[in-house]
Design a protein around this motif. Structure first.
Motif, PDB file in Angstrom:
ATOM      1  N   GLN B  82       0.833  -1.199   0.000  1.00 36.02           N
ATOM      2  CA  GLN B  82       0.000   0.000   0.000  1.00 36.02           C
ATOM      3  C   GLN B  82       0.872   1.254   0.000  1.00 36.02           C
ATOM      4  O   GLN B  82       0.612   2.209  -0.734  1.00 36.02           O
ATOM      5  N   GLN B  83       1.928   1.189   0.799  1.00 38.81           N
ATOM      6  CA  GLN B  83       2.847   2.326   0.904  1.00 38.81           C
ATOM      7  C   GLN B  83       3.572   2.564  -0.421  1.00 38.81           C
ATOM      8  O   GLN B  83       3.689   3.701  -0.896  1.00 38.81           O
ATOM      9  N   THR B  86       1.112   4.027  -2.938  1.00 36.82           N
ATOM     10  CA  THR B  86       0.837   5.449  -2.674  1.00 36.82           C
ATOM     11  C   THR B  86       1.960   6.319  -3.226  1.00 36.82           C
ATOM     12  O   THR B  86       1.726   7.410  -3.737  1.00 36.82           O
ATOM     13  N   ASN B  88       3.570   5.766  -5.878  1.00 36.09           N
ATOM     14  CA  ASN B  88       3.730   5.429  -7.301  1.00 36.09           C
ATOM     15  C   ASN B  88       4.963   4.563  -7.564  1.00 36.09           C
ATOM     16  O   ASN B  88       5.591   4.667  -8.604  1.00 36.09           O
TER      17      ASN B  88
END
Lengths: 251, 250
Positions: B82-83, B86, B88
């Protein structure tokens, strides 16, 4: 491997004392392939249904998945019809792709033997007169009334047998094998004509399914005809090769 | 004399026996071993008739699936992923290690600046469906050359960021497929950056094999001599957990 006894289409044996002549109906290669197929084809059909269950939708063309229109969508086949009997795509593929080798190789050997021993020409390839409408219609009527050939006429395959066995051996089975191979991404890279033959991989998958259905239909009709024509004589002829000619009906 | 009824009863019992027998055979490890030997036969036969560089068909834009469905993991969903997403994938690196002389750590930007191959190919799922899509990426062979693959290396293993049933996804191919011209590390699909359901930021395309070989969410490429020590030892997640074929050319 075949003793020089009477095969379908050649001269008859002298009449036996009980006037029920025995002829050599099926050659060894035919008998072996028949009983191998009695096992292999059933396994191919049942493991094939399990593979179908993984995505029970069929399409035409090169692609086809959940968002594309399917021409046929079925519920999953029940466990009694599939190998393995509970959902197991990997297991079904192991069965299907192993027995496919047996099926393909034995088919090639059988076809070579049939070509060399004359079985193909004598019994399986249709002759022009098989398509004569009057003759064909007469045979269909005789079959529908369960009037099967007797005596001299029972020595050879009749037109309906010739057409159905010929179609299964020369069309249906080759189509099953080729459409099966056309679903392989590696085969399509090696032999691009293979998938072109069917106008796309999803079309090949549809043809494969339809041909499997026709094969099942053939088996059911074949078993029914064996039962109706006298199962003991018919089954024995496929084991020993010897077929006892049904006596001529009284006129 | 066998009666027709006898034959029918016999046939039905034989059928029931066949069914039960098949399930029992299916459980037998030695019988499964016999069935599995067909995989090697199929692989050798296909490799025999197929030129090592024979290409999978490439299609026109007009032939593409309107919607390319995804399969397997749709989103790895871990906090780390997820990190990275986020950001890109600016902080994501592809590690290339194992039996290589020059281990690499490549950013997405570095991969995108390498020679580009674009191909419109058919993706065949083991389940039976197919979808045609356009893939943009760098040939895997160029990355392996940059890492100076050892002559001892026989397999290329792809370690992924997604997990199925609590175990990490991974896949492996041999060097014939690894150096095939259409085997690419794809960072783009259908003229866009690779989307999450299709394996962002990087996935494998190995066009002559079935879909489960096309590892998604790749974070590490490892060159090895043997697959034996890796996870279940059979060369892939589905190979370990479901007895799927390692060679998925059919």
């Amino acid at each position: 491997m075949d003793a020089p006894r009477t095969a379908p289409g050649s001269a008859g044996l002298p009449a036996s004392p009980d006037e029920r002549q025995e002829v050599l109906r099926h050659r060894l290669s035919t008998r072996l392939w028949h009983w191998l197929n009695a096992v292999v084809v059933i396994i191919m059909l049942m493991s094939g249904l399990m593979i179908f269950n993984a995505h029970p939708r069929l399409y035409w063309g090169h692609y086809g998945a959940n968002f594309d229109p399917a021409w046929l969508e079925l519920p999953r086949f029940p466990g009694w019809a599939t190998i393995p009997s509970t959902y197991d795509l990997a297991g079904a593929r192991r069965w299907h792709l192993a027995f496919a080798w047996l099926f393909g190789v034995s088919t090639i050997i059988y076809l070579l033997a049939a070509l060399l021993n004359g079985h193909l020409r004598r019994d399986l390839l249709p002759r022009p007169r098989d398509f004569a409408p009057g003759h064909l219609w007469q045979e269909i009527r005789d079959h529908a009334r369960l009037h099967f050939p007797t005596g001299e006429a029972a020595k050879r395959y009749n037109t309906l047998q010739r057409l159905s066995y010929g179609a299964v051996v020369l069309l249906l089975i080759p189509l099953l094998i080729l459409s099966g191979l056309a679903m392989s991404p590696a085969m399509d890279a090696a032999w691009p004509w293979l998938v072109d033959l069917f106008f796309g991989r999803q079309s090949a998958r549809s043809v494969h399914f339809i041909c499997a259905g026709l094969m099942l239909l053939f088996i059911l009709v074949h078993l029914a005809m064996v039962l109706l024509a006298g199962p003991v004589n018919e089954v024995r002829s496929m084991i020993t090769g010897r077929f006892r000619l049904p006596p001529e009906r009284a006129a | 004399m066998i009666s027709r009824r006898g034959l029918l009863v016999g046939g039905t019992s034989a059928g029931a026996l066949l069914l039960g027998g098949c399930d029992r055979l299916n459980q037998s490890e030695s019988y499964r071993g016999v069935l599995r030997s067909a995989e090697g036969l199929t692989m050798r036969a296909q490799r025999l008739i197929m030129d090592r560089n024979a290409l999978a068909r490439e299609f026109r834009e007009a032939d593409m699936s309107p919607i390319f469905r995804s399969n397997g993991t749709a989103d790895p969903g871990t906090p780390l992923y997820q990190q990275l997403l986020t950001g890109n994938f600016a902080d994501w690196r592809l590690r290339v290690d194992g039996l290589v002389a020059r281990p690499l750590s490549l950013s997405l930007q570095q991969l995108r600046s390498m020679p580009l191959r674009t191909q419109i190919t058919r993706h065949d799922c083991v389940e039976g469906w197919s979808a045609i899509g356009k893939w943009h990426g760098v040939p895997l062979g160029l990355v392996l050359d940059a890492a100076a693959l050892s002559t001892r290396a026989r397999y290329i293993v792809f370690h992924c960021m997604d997990q199925l049933a609590g175990r990490p996804y991974y896949e492996s191919i041999d060097l014939i497929d690894a150096f095939h011209p259409q085997t690419i590390l794809a960072w783009g699909m259908n003229d866009r950056v690779l989307q999450v359901p299709h394996g962002a930021p990087l996935r494998l395309r190995v066009e002559r094999q079935l879909g489960y070989k096309h590892a998604k969410y790749i974070e590490r490429i490892e060159a090895v001599e043997s697959l034996a020590g890796i996870h279940g030892g059979r060369g892939g997640f589905w190979e370990d957990s479901g007895d799927y074929e390692w060679y998925a050319g059919i």
